[in-house]
Design an enzyme around this catalytic site. Structure first.
Site, PDB file in Angstrom:
ATOM      1  N   THR A  43      -6.469 -19.269 -30.340  1.00  0.00           N
ATOM      2  CA  THR A  43      -7.108 -18.027 -30.789  1.00  0.00           C
ATOM      3  C   THR A  43      -6.051 -17.041 -31.258  1.00  0.00           C
ATOM      4  O   THR A  43      -4.914 -17.057 -30.800  1.00  0.00           O
ATOM      5  CB  THR A  43      -7.937 -17.387 -29.665  1.00  0.00           C
ATOM      6  N   GLY A  68      -5.124 -14.959 -19.426  1.00  0.00           N
ATOM      7  CA  GLY A  68      -5.274 -13.995 -18.344  1.00  0.00           C
ATOM      8  C   GLY A  68      -6.728 -13.611 -18.126  1.00  0.00           C
ATOM      9  O   GLY A  68      -7.660 -14.241 -18.649  1.00  0.00           O
ATOM     10  N   GLY A  70      -8.452 -11.167 -19.237  1.00  0.00           N
ATOM     11  CA  GLY A  70      -9.166 -10.795 -20.448  1.00  0.00           C
ATOM     12  C   GLY A  70      -9.711 -12.005 -21.179  1.00  0.00           C
ATOM     13  O   GLY A  70     -10.846 -11.985 -21.694  1.00  0.00           O
ATOM     14  N   THR A  71      -8.937 -13.082 -21.237  1.00  0.00           N
ATOM     15  CA  THR A  71      -9.391 -14.316 -21.884  1.00  0.00           C
ATOM     16  C   THR A  71     -10.545 -14.934 -21.112  1.00  0.00           C
ATOM     17  O   THR A  71     -11.524 -15.421 -21.701  1.00  0.00           O
ATOM     18  CB  THR A  71      -8.231 -15.319 -21.982  1.00  0.00           C
ATOM     19  N   HIS A  73     -12.649 -13.308 -19.281  1.00  0.00           N
ATOM     20  CA  HIS A  73     -13.785 -12.424 -19.519  1.00  0.00           C
ATOM     21  C   HIS A  73     -14.463 -12.766 -20.844  1.00  0.00           C
ATOM     22  O   HIS A  73     -15.701 -12.806 -20.938  1.00  0.00           O
ATOM     23  CB  HIS A  73     -13.318 -10.972 -19.518  1.00  0.00           C
ATOM     24  N   ASP A 217     -23.496 -15.953  -3.255  1.00  0.00           N
ATOM     25  CA  ASP A 217     -24.593 -15.491  -2.398  1.00  0.00           C
ATOM     26  C   ASP A 217     -25.601 -14.617  -3.124  1.00  0.00           C
ATOM     27  O   ASP A 217     -26.550 -14.119  -2.523  1.00  0.00           O
ATOM     28  CB  ASP A 217     -24.045 -14.747  -1.178  1.00  0.00           C
ATOM     29  N   GLU A 276     -11.211  -4.882 -18.833  1.00  0.00           N
ATOM     30  CA  GLU A 276     -11.421  -4.517 -20.232  1.00  0.00           C
ATOM     31  C   GLU A 276     -12.234  -3.227 -20.308  1.00  0.00           C
ATOM     32  O   GLU A 276     -13.244  -3.081 -19.609  1.00  0.00           O
ATOM     33  CB  GLU A 276     -12.155  -5.641 -20.972  1.00  0.00           C
TER      34      GLU A 276
END
Length: 298
Positions: A43, A68, A70-71, A73, A217, A276
């Site tokens: 990317t 990390g 962010g990736t 996410h 849960d 983010e």
């Protein structure tokens, strides 16, 4: 030996060619042994991982992201809305790698690849806030301001230490805000410097020891911090002293569990979602129970 027919491997070139080549050399030999057809995608821009996961997710057995928080996410925002979701694996390639720590994944890439490809999985909860998804946390106040105040140059040189430096700077300037919070069993109003809604357990590599916290849960752990003194932070890291589901204030903290909540603030605040910053209050949050199958460590 665990085998997958088709796997998608996504990585970001942002770390630099030398570092990337070293990372790929550490993980691809191990992964390739367990996959009949391995598709590798690099990317180059923000949001691309989400697009790739959304496009290819239903046509693959396994998605592995090297990057990390962010990736990660971006990946969950591409996969969570699919009807058929592949298994998701994380190789820690960022500064903090908080959610990979929650999954007991080694922070050494070669060891992480070996552990992941043993194929141990767990169905995990996913948080949804308005029209987006998250794995680790959503928060406003101190946590969002800390992310905003991180110096990019410091982060590159100092790594996770930059998070602590930003937190200390943010604490000194923190201002309380008014909030209204509606949850499954609680209606709360008042002032706070931070509201933190946790699905994971780590922020900035620090473990927040919520009592009875589980990642499958169907419950968020909600933490409200009333003031920004250093003593309040000490209380946060001694949460084992709190009852497991109690909305009454204990010192400067309130903690409870819920499957959904609505948060309004005055003034309107920027929100931090897995590190983010792209949304703001008001926010509607729900838990999607056991929504994604992920590779986990021992």
């Amino acid at each position: 030996m665990v085998m997958y027919n088709h796997a998608l491997f996504i990585y970001n070139q942002a770390a630099g060619q030398a570092n990337t080549e070293k990372a790929l050399a550490a993980v691809l030999p191990e992964i390739s042994v367990h996959v009949k057809e391995l598709q590798i995608i690099q990317t180059e821009r923000e949001g691309e991982t989400t697009e790739i996961c959304r496009e290819w997710g239903e046509r693959t057995d396994l998605v592995i992201v090297l990057g990390g928080d962010g990736t990660v996410h971006e990946a969950i925002n591409g996969l969570a809305e699919l009807e058929i979701r592949p298994i998701l694996g994380i190789l820690p390639g960022g500064t903090c790698n908080d959610f990979s720590r929650m999954l007991r994944i080694p922070q050494n890439l070669a060891r992480a690849a070996k552990i992941l490809m043993q194929g141990k999985t767990q169905l995990l909860d996913v948080g949804k806030v308005n029209d987006h998804y998250f794995l680790n946390f959503w928060g406003v106040g101190l946590v969002a301001d800390t992310s905003t105040n991180i110096d990019a140059g410091q982060k590159k040189v100092l790594g996770k230490l930059s998070y602590f430096l930003s937190a200390l700077k943010t604490m000194q300037a923190a201002e309380p805000f008014h909030f209204t919070l509606e949850a499954d069993e609680h209606h709360l109003k008042g002032e706070a410097v931070m509201i933190l809604v946790m699905n994971g357990r780590y922020i900035g590599t620090n473990q927040i020891p919520f009592p009875n916290m589980k990642i499958d849960d169907g419950l968020f752990d909600v933490l409200i911090v009333r003031d920004s003194t250093f003593g309040s932070l000490i209380e946060v890291f001694n949460l084992e002293e709190l009852p497991p589901n109690n909305a009454e204030a204990v010192g400067n903290l309130q903690h409870f569990q819920t499957s959904s909540l609505s948060v309004q603030t005055s003034p309107v605040l920027e929100a931090d979602t897995d590190g983010e910053i792209y949304s703001e209050t008001p926010a509607e949050l729900i838990v999607l129970n056991k929504h994604i199958q992920m590779l986990v460590g021992d």
